[in-house]
Design a protein around this motif. Structure first.
Motif, PDB file in Angstrom:
ATOM      1  N   PRO A 174       0.832  -1.201   0.000  1.00 28.07           N
ATOM      2  CA  PRO A 174       0.000   0.000   0.000  1.00 28.07           C
ATOM      3  C   PRO A 174       0.865   1.248   0.000  1.00 28.07           C
ATOM      4  CG  PRO A 174      -0.753  -1.570   1.656  1.00 28.07           C
ATOM      5  CD  PRO A 174       0.579  -2.061   1.173  1.00 28.07           C
ATOM      6  N   SER A 175       0.417   2.280  -0.695  1.00 29.93           N
ATOM      7  CA  SER A 175       1.164   3.530  -0.783  1.00 29.93           C
ATOM      8  C   SER A 175       0.661   4.542   0.238  1.00 29.93           C
ATOM      9  CB  SER A 175       1.017   4.117  -2.194  1.00 29.93           C
ATOM     10  OG  SER A 175       1.586   5.413  -2.269  1.00 29.93           O
ATOM     11  N   ARG A 176       1.513   5.496   0.546  1.00 31.52           N
ATOM     12  CA  ARG A 176       1.078   6.638   1.356  1.00 31.52           C
ATOM     13  C   ARG A 176       0.185   7.566   0.552  1.00 31.52           C
ATOM     14  NH1 ARG A 176       6.034   9.648   2.956  1.00 31.52           N
ATOM     15  NH2 ARG A 176       6.972   8.659   1.126  1.00 31.52           N
ATOM     16  N   PHE A 177       0.220   7.444  -0.773  1.00 30.43           N
ATOM     17  CA  PHE A 177      -0.697   8.193  -1.641  1.00 30.43           C
ATOM     18  C   PHE A 177      -2.064   7.518  -1.539  1.00 30.43           C
ATOM     19  CE2 PHE A 177      -2.795   9.695  -5.355  1.00 30.43           C
ATOM     20  CZ  PHE A 177      -2.188  10.885  -5.727  1.00 30.43           C
ATOM     21  N   ASP A 178      -3.083   8.269  -1.187  1.00 27.97           N
ATOM     22  CA  ASP A 178      -4.393   7.712  -0.863  1.00 27.97           C
ATOM     23  C   ASP A 178      -4.915   6.773  -1.957  1.00 27.97           C
ATOM     24  OD1 ASP A 178      -6.737   7.316   0.580  1.00 27.97           O
ATOM     25  OD2 ASP A 178      -7.758   8.992  -0.401  1.00 27.97           O
ATOM     26  N   GLY A 179      -5.186   5.529  -1.590  1.00 29.65           N
ATOM     27  CA  GLY A 179      -5.778   4.562  -2.496  1.00 29.65           C
ATOM     28  C   GLY A 179      -4.823   3.900  -3.459  1.00 29.65           C
TER      29      GLY A 179
ATOM     30  N   ASP B  60      16.139   3.329  -3.257  1.00 29.19           N
ATOM     31  CA  ASP B  60      14.827   2.686  -3.359  1.00 29.19           C
ATOM     32  C   ASP B  60      14.019   3.451  -4.407  1.00 29.19           C
ATOM     33  OD1 ASP B  60      12.292   1.626  -3.102  1.00 29.19           O
ATOM     34  OD2 ASP B  60      12.256   1.720  -0.908  1.00 29.19           O
ATOM     35  N   PRO B  61      14.114   3.062  -5.681  1.00 25.91           N
ATOM     36  CA  PRO B  61      13.390   3.797  -6.730  1.00 25.91           C
ATOM     37  C   PRO B  61      11.887   3.861  -6.489  1.00 25.91           C
ATOM     38  CG  PRO B  61      15.033   2.361  -7.710  1.00 25.91           C
ATOM     39  CD  PRO B  61      14.967   2.016  -6.260  1.00 25.91           C
ATOM     40  N   ALA B  62      11.305   2.815  -5.924  1.00 25.76           N
ATOM     41  CA  ALA B  62       9.861   2.819  -5.680  1.00 25.76           C
ATOM     42  C   ALA B  62       9.482   3.912  -4.690  1.00 25.76           C
ATOM     43  CB  ALA B  62       9.411   1.452  -5.167  1.00 25.76           C
ATOM     44  N   ALA B  63      10.248   4.053  -3.608  1.00 21.91           N
ATOM     45  CA  ALA B  63       9.974   5.095  -2.623  1.00 21.91           C
ATOM     46  C   ALA B  63      10.189   6.481  -3.229  1.00 21.91           C
ATOM     47  CB  ALA B  63      10.869   4.904  -1.399  1.00 21.91           C
ATOM     48  N   ALA B  64      11.195   6.610  -4.092  1.00 15.21           N
ATOM     49  CA  ALA B  64      11.449   7.898  -4.740  1.00 15.21           C
ATOM     50  C   ALA B  64      10.314   8.266  -5.679  1.00 15.21           C
ATOM     51  CB  ALA B  64      12.772   7.841  -5.501  1.00 15.21           C
ATOM     52  N   LEU B  65       9.774   7.289  -6.385  1.00 16.09           N
ATOM     53  CA  LEU B  65       8.650   7.551  -7.275  1.00 16.09           C
ATOM     54  C   LEU B  65       7.396   7.910  -6.475  1.00 16.09           C
ATOM     55  CD1 LEU B  65       8.037   7.468 -10.354  1.00 16.09           C
ATOM     56  CD2 LEU B  65       7.159   5.147  -9.993  1.00 16.09           C
ATOM     57  N   GLU B  66       7.210   7.243  -5.362  1.00 14.19           N
ATOM     58  CA  GLU B  66       6.082   7.570  -4.480  1.00 14.19           C
ATOM     59  C   GLU B  66       6.204   9.006  -3.977  1.00 14.19           C
ATOM     60  OE1 GLU B  66       3.854   5.441  -0.714  1.00 14.19           O
ATOM     61  OE2 GLU B  66       6.046   5.392  -0.803  1.00 14.19           O
ATOM     62  N   ARG B  67       7.414   9.430  -3.619  1.00 18.12           N
ATOM     63  CA  ARG B  67       7.643  10.791  -3.157  1.00 18.12           C
ATOM     64  C   ARG B  67       7.317  11.796  -4.263  1.00 18.12           C
ATOM     65  NH1 ARG B  67       7.190  12.665   1.347  1.00 18.12           N
ATOM     66  NH2 ARG B  67       5.853  14.108   0.186  1.00 18.12           N
ATOM     67  N   LEU B  68       7.689  11.444  -5.504  1.00 15.91           N
ATOM     68  CA  LEU B  68       7.369  12.297  -6.647  1.00 15.91           C
ATOM     69  C   LEU B  68       5.854  12.518  -6.727  1.00 15.91           C
ATOM     70  CD1 LEU B  68       8.683  11.715 -10.294  1.00 15.91           C
ATOM     71  CD2 LEU B  68       6.314  12.322  -9.826  1.00 15.91           C
ATOM     72  N   ALA B  69       5.089  11.431  -6.607  1.00 14.33           N
ATOM     73  CA  ALA B  69       3.631  11.531  -6.707  1.00 14.33           C
ATOM     74  C   ALA B  69       3.053  12.358  -5.567  1.00 14.33           C
ATOM     75  CB  ALA B  69       3.015  10.137  -6.719  1.00 14.33           C
ATOM     76  N   LEU B  70       3.564  12.170  -4.359  1.00  9.32           N
ATOM     77  CA  LEU B  70       3.059  12.920  -3.207  1.00  9.32           C
ATOM     78  C   LEU B  70       3.366  14.408  -3.357  1.00  9.32           C
ATOM     79  CD1 LEU B  70       4.112  10.418  -0.415  1.00  9.32           C
ATOM     80  CD2 LEU B  70       1.755  11.027  -1.011  1.00  9.32           C
ATOM     81  N   ASP B  71       4.566  14.726  -3.816  1.00  9.85           N
ATOM     82  CA  ASP B  71       4.928  16.132  -4.014  1.00  9.85           C
ATOM     83  C   ASP B  71       4.059  16.770  -5.092  1.00  9.85           C
ATOM     84  OD1 ASP B  71       6.869  15.856  -2.094  1.00  9.85           O
ATOM     85  OD2 ASP B  71       8.541  15.689  -3.505  1.00  9.85           O
ATOM     86  N   ARG B  72       3.842  16.039  -6.165  1.00  5.45           N
ATOM     87  CA  ARG B  72       3.021  16.562  -7.262  1.00  5.45           C
ATOM     88  C   ARG B  72       1.591  16.796  -6.783  1.00  5.45           C
ATOM     89  NH1 ARG B  72       3.562  18.971 -12.368  1.00  5.45           N
ATOM     90  NH2 ARG B  72       1.689  18.544 -13.580  1.00  5.45           N
ATOM     91  N   ALA B  73       1.052  15.870  -5.988  1.00  2.00           N
ATOM     92  CA  ALA B  73      -0.321  16.003  -5.501  1.00  2.00           C
ATOM     93  C   ALA B  73      -0.490  17.244  -4.635  1.00  2.00           C
ATOM     94  CB  ALA B  73      -0.713  14.755  -4.717  1.00  2.00           C
ATOM     95  N   ALA B  74       0.566  17.621  -3.924  1.00  6.98           N
ATOM     96  CA  ALA B  74       0.497  18.805  -3.068  1.00  6.98           C
ATOM     97  C   ALA B  74       0.424  20.092  -3.881  1.00  6.98           C
ATOM     98  CB  ALA B  74       1.706  18.844  -2.137  1.00  6.98           C
TER      99      ALA B  74
END
Length: 253
Positions: A9-14, A114-128
């Motif tokens: 599961p991601s920290r990005f909702d859903g 950890d490329p997966a965590a870095a990509l998740e961070r990209l998505a979270l930053d973009r969502a903000a």
């Protein structure tokens, strides 16, 4: 290093974060799941649009990958493009965002431990930095996933059928009838994986009977139930696991 497919599961909702490490199995086929993915592979970032049919992963994209899979309807606001423009397609992120920005983001993920965590961070930053998704999309997807008809779902969210269809194209990439079929198939496959016989899984998922499920499997997945669940297939890599937004990825021979 473990081989095959893994997700969490991601920290990005859903959303779900997943990784793919090549194994001896020769290819992957992705089944429709109503989702869109942001994928890093081979020093590239690619957007996987919503599928209406099984997608065979190209040989050039079968290397180690990391990705975030967004819940149905949530990616278009993040990416800045309606989902229907990416339907049944794989598009370089640089075709949607400024090239210089994408190069910097790609280099950052390339260097990450950890490329997966870095990509998740990209998505979270973009969502903000972007507007939230259409607030009705989650309710539409939930209603259809629960087996409500298109008419019932339209009434539930307070839209006419034409309005619902138009909003669905932008959010999901296709109309609510197609989304309902995709979600129903994914639910049936998850039920079979949990141990239910085909006929019982078909009934619980909302199909008329097992023959109906078999037709949907051929139309949407391009295979049969027997072939999909054949002994020896790598079910773990065939992500479609029991997560809130199951993956459509699996390994096939």
């Amino acid at each position: 290093m473990r081989q095959g497919y893994e997700e969490r599961p991601s920290r990005f909702d859903g959303a779900v974060v997943w990784t793919w490490t090549p194994s001896a199995r020769p290819a992957r086929t992705v089944l429709p799941d109503g989702c869109m993915d942001l994928i890093w592979t081979g020093g590239r970032i690619v957007v996987a649009g919503p599928d209406t049919r099984a997608f065979r992963v190209a040989p050039s994209d079968r290397g180690p990958s990391a990705a975030i899979r967004f819940a149905p309807g949530t990616a278009p606001a993040l990416l800045g493009v309606p989902a229907h423009e990416l339907r049944d397609d794989r598009v370089e992120l640089a075709a949607l965002w400024p090239g210089g920005l994408v190069r910097r983001l790609t280099e950052r993920i390339d260097r990450a431990a950890d490329p997966a965590a870095a990509l998740e961070r990209l998505a979270l930053d973009r969502a903000a930095e972007t507007a939230p998704p259409d607030p009705l999309t989650a309710a539409v997807a939930d209603g259809l996933r629960r087996g409500r008809t298109v008419g019932q779902t339209a009434a539930q969210v307070g839209l006419g059928p034409r309005q619902l269809h138009r909003r669905s194209l932008a959010a999901f990439g296709y109309g609510p009838k197609t989304l309902a079929r995709v979600l129903r198939l994914q639910r049936a496959l998850a039920l079979v994986r949990s141990g239910l016989p085909y006929a019982e899984a078909a009934a619980v998922a909302g199909c008329a009977d097992q023959a109906h499920l078999a037709r949907e499997m051929r139309d949407l997945a391009g295979t049969t139930l027997g072939a999909y669940f054949a002994p020896g297939e790598d079910a773990a890599a065939g992500a479609n696991s029991d997560t809130p937004q199951p993956s459509g990825s699996r390994t096939t021979a």
